[in-house]
Design an enzyme around this catalytic site. Structure first.
Site, mmCIF file in Angstrom:
data_model
loop_
_atom_site.group_PDB
_atom_site.id
_atom_site.type_symbol
_atom_site.label_atom_id
_atom_site.label_comp_id
_atom_site.label_asym_id
_atom_site.label_seq_id
_atom_site.Cartn_x
_atom_site.Cartn_y
_atom_site.Cartn_z
ATOM 1 N N ASN A 5 -2.177 0.061 6.891
ATOM 2 C CA ASN A 5 -1.672 -1.226 7.386
ATOM 3 C C ASN A 5 -0.800 -1.981 6.378
ATOM 4 O O ASN A 5 -0.759 -3.204 6.361
ATOM 5 C CB ASN A 5 -2.823 -2.089 7.919
ATOM 6 C CG ASN A 5 -3.832 -2.442 6.856
ATOM 7 O OD1 ASN A 5 -3.643 -2.111 5.689
ATOM 8 N ND2 ASN A 5 -4.887 -3.140 7.238
ATOM 9 N N HIS B 7 -2.241 -5.442 1.474
ATOM 10 C CA HIS B 7 -3.520 -6.120 1.240
ATOM 11 C C HIS B 7 -3.256 -7.589 0.941
ATOM 12 O O HIS B 7 -2.251 -7.927 0.315
ATOM 13 C CB HIS B 7 -4.229 -5.491 0.030
ATOM 14 C CG HIS B 7 -5.365 -6.320 -0.495
ATOM 15 N ND1 HIS B 7 -6.631 -6.249 0.037
ATOM 16 C CD2 HIS B 7 -5.415 -7.259 -1.482
ATOM 17 C CE1 HIS B 7 -7.414 -7.113 -0.601
ATOM 18 N NE2 HIS B 7 -6.704 -7.730 -1.532
ATOM 19 N N GLU C 15 -9.325 -10.349 -8.085
ATOM 20 C CA GLU C 15 -8.391 -9.255 -7.776
ATOM 21 C C GLU C 15 -7.145 -9.314 -8.664
ATOM 22 O O GLU C 15 -6.620 -8.271 -9.073
ATOM 23 C CB GLU C 15 -7.994 -9.322 -6.298
ATOM 24 C CG GLU C 15 -9.165 -8.995 -5.379
ATOM 25 C CD GLU C 15 -8.809 -9.077 -3.902
ATOM 26 O OE1 GLU C 15 -9.696 -8.800 -3.075
ATOM 27 O OE2 GLU C 15 -7.657 -9.406 -3.574
ATOM 28 N N LYS D 183 0.825 -1.215 0.000
ATOM 29 C CA LYS D 183 0.000 0.000 0.000
ATOM 30 C C LYS D 183 0.864 1.272 0.000
ATOM 31 O O LYS D 183 2.090 1.201 0.178
ATOM 32 C CB LYS D 183 -0.930 -0.042 1.215
ATOM 33 C CG LYS D 183 -1.919 -1.226 1.179
ATOM 34 C CD LYS D 183 -2.909 -1.158 2.331
ATOM 35 C CE LYS D 183 -3.905 -2.312 2.266
ATOM 36 N NZ LYS D 183 -4.962 -2.196 3.318
ATOM 37 N N TYR E 100 -12.197 -1.790 -3.955
ATOM 38 C CA TYR E 100 -12.751 -2.019 -2.618
ATOM 39 C C TYR E 100 -14.275 -1.860 -2.584
ATOM 40 O O TYR E 100 -14.843 -1.586 -1.527
ATOM 41 C CB TYR E 100 -12.103 -1.070 -1.611
ATOM 42 C CG TYR E 100 -10.735 -1.524 -1.133
ATOM 43 C CD1 TYR E 100 -10.597 -2.658 -0.326
ATOM 44 C CD2 TYR E 100 -9.577 -0.829 -1.470
ATOM 45 C CE1 TYR E 100 -9.352 -3.078 0.131
ATOM 46 C CE2 TYR E 100 -8.323 -1.251 -1.014
ATOM 47 C CZ TYR E 100 -8.223 -2.374 -0.218
ATOM 48 O OH TYR E 100 -6.998 -2.788 0.244
HETATM 49 P P1 DAT Z 1 -8.153 -6.747 5.494
HETATM 50 O O1 DAT Z 1 -7.293 -5.782 4.710
HETATM 51 O O2 DAT Z 1 -7.438 -7.290 6.708
HETATM 52 O O3 DAT Z 1 -8.729 -7.835 4.631
HETATM 53 P P2 DAT Z 1 -10.821 -5.563 5.477
HETATM 54 O O4 DAT Z 1 -11.030 -6.295 4.197
HETATM 55 O O5 DAT Z 1 -11.818 -5.742 6.569
HETATM 56 O O6 DAT Z 1 -9.371 -5.902 6.095
HETATM 57 O O7 DAT Z 1 -10.722 -3.997 5.183
HETATM 58 C C1 DAT Z 1 -10.026 -3.524 4.049
HETATM 59 C C2 DAT Z 1 -9.147 -2.360 4.451
HETATM 60 O O8 DAT Z 1 -9.966 -1.293 4.925
HETATM 61 C C3 DAT Z 1 -8.188 -2.650 5.623
HETATM 62 O O9 DAT Z 1 -6.995 -3.265 5.210
HETATM 63 C C4 DAT Z 1 -7.943 -1.268 6.159
HETATM 64 C C5 DAT Z 1 -9.299 -0.604 5.969
HETATM 65 N N1 DAT Z 1 -10.101 -0.722 7.210
HETATM 66 C C6 DAT Z 1 -10.780 -1.804 7.647
HETATM 67 N N2 DAT Z 1 -11.398 -1.570 8.810
HETATM 68 C C7 DAT Z 1 -11.089 -0.288 9.123
HETATM 69 C C8 DAT Z 1 -11.418 0.573 10.206
HETATM 70 N N3 DAT Z 1 -12.210 0.151 11.209
HETATM 71 N N4 DAT Z 1 -10.924 1.826 10.195
HETATM 72 C C9 DAT Z 1 -10.147 2.276 9.182
HETATM 73 N N5 DAT Z 1 -9.803 1.515 8.120
HETATM 74 C C10 DAT Z 1 -10.267 0.263 8.098
HETATM 75 MG MG MG Z 2 -10.098 -7.767 3.094
#
Ligand code: DAT
Ligand code: MG
Length: 142
Positions: free
Chosen positions: A112, A115, A126, A9, A49
């Site tokens: 974070n 991905h 994807e 990212k 997304y």
């Molecule tokens: P992951 O990337 O672990 O699969 P996800 O699919 O639930 O997580 O969410 C996609 C991305 O969205 C994640 O990497 C970071 C962002 N995200 C998720 N939950 C969040 C939150 N509560 N606050 C801010 N960003 C968030």
């Molecule tokens: Mg995810």
């Protein structure tokens, strides 16, 4: 052999952590089949997304993912999807296990570092989002 999609990212690329993260990925036994640097627009980040469109963090996520260059990587390994999720750790780095990429490098739940696809079906979608078949190396590991 299974495939998954990683995306390094904008926080990863801007903090010059590409090499360190790829080092961990290779050390864990993943084979790189394809990669490139990409700058997503808000539209393309939003499309990628789209599944999170109704979530409260969606606009923050789209803004972040289009804020700098990203490095999508097609990875191959047995059990690639689950093993890569294990390697990156929980979405929130504070909850990620010690030794995982997010625990080691990520600053927050939003920023974070990396991905990882969450199922083989989503991985195929994807991978096709970023790569044509002819952009991928023909042979995986083994
Ligand atoms: P992951 O990337 O672990 O699969 P996800 O699919 O639930 O997580 O969410 C996609 C991305 O969205 C994640 O990497 C970071 C962002 N995200 C998720 N939950 C969040 C939150 N509560 N606050 C801010 N960003 C968030
Ligand atoms: Mg995810």
């Amino acid at each position: 052999m299974e495939r998954t999609l990683a995306i390094l990212k904008p926080d990863c690329t801007s903090r010059n952590l590409i090499g360190k993260v790829i080092d961990k990925i290779e050390a864990a036994g993943f084979k790189i089949l394809g990669t490139k640097l990409v700058r997503l627009t808000e539209t393309t980040a939003g499309e990628f997304y789209a599944v999170h469109r109704e979530r409260p963090f969606y606009s923050e996520l789209v803004e972040f993912m289009s804020s700098g260059t990203v490095l999508p990587i097609v990875l191959e390994k047995q059990n690639a999807v689950a093993d890569f999720r294990t390697l990156i750790g929980a979405t929130d780095p504070a909850e990620a296990e010690v030794g995982t990429i997010r625990r080691e490098y990520a600053e927050s739940k939003g920023m974070n570092i990396v991905h990882g696809s969450d199922s083989p079906e989503n991985a195929a979608v994807e991978i096709a989002f970023f790569f044509s078949t002819k952009e991928l190396a023909e042979n995986g590991c083994e």
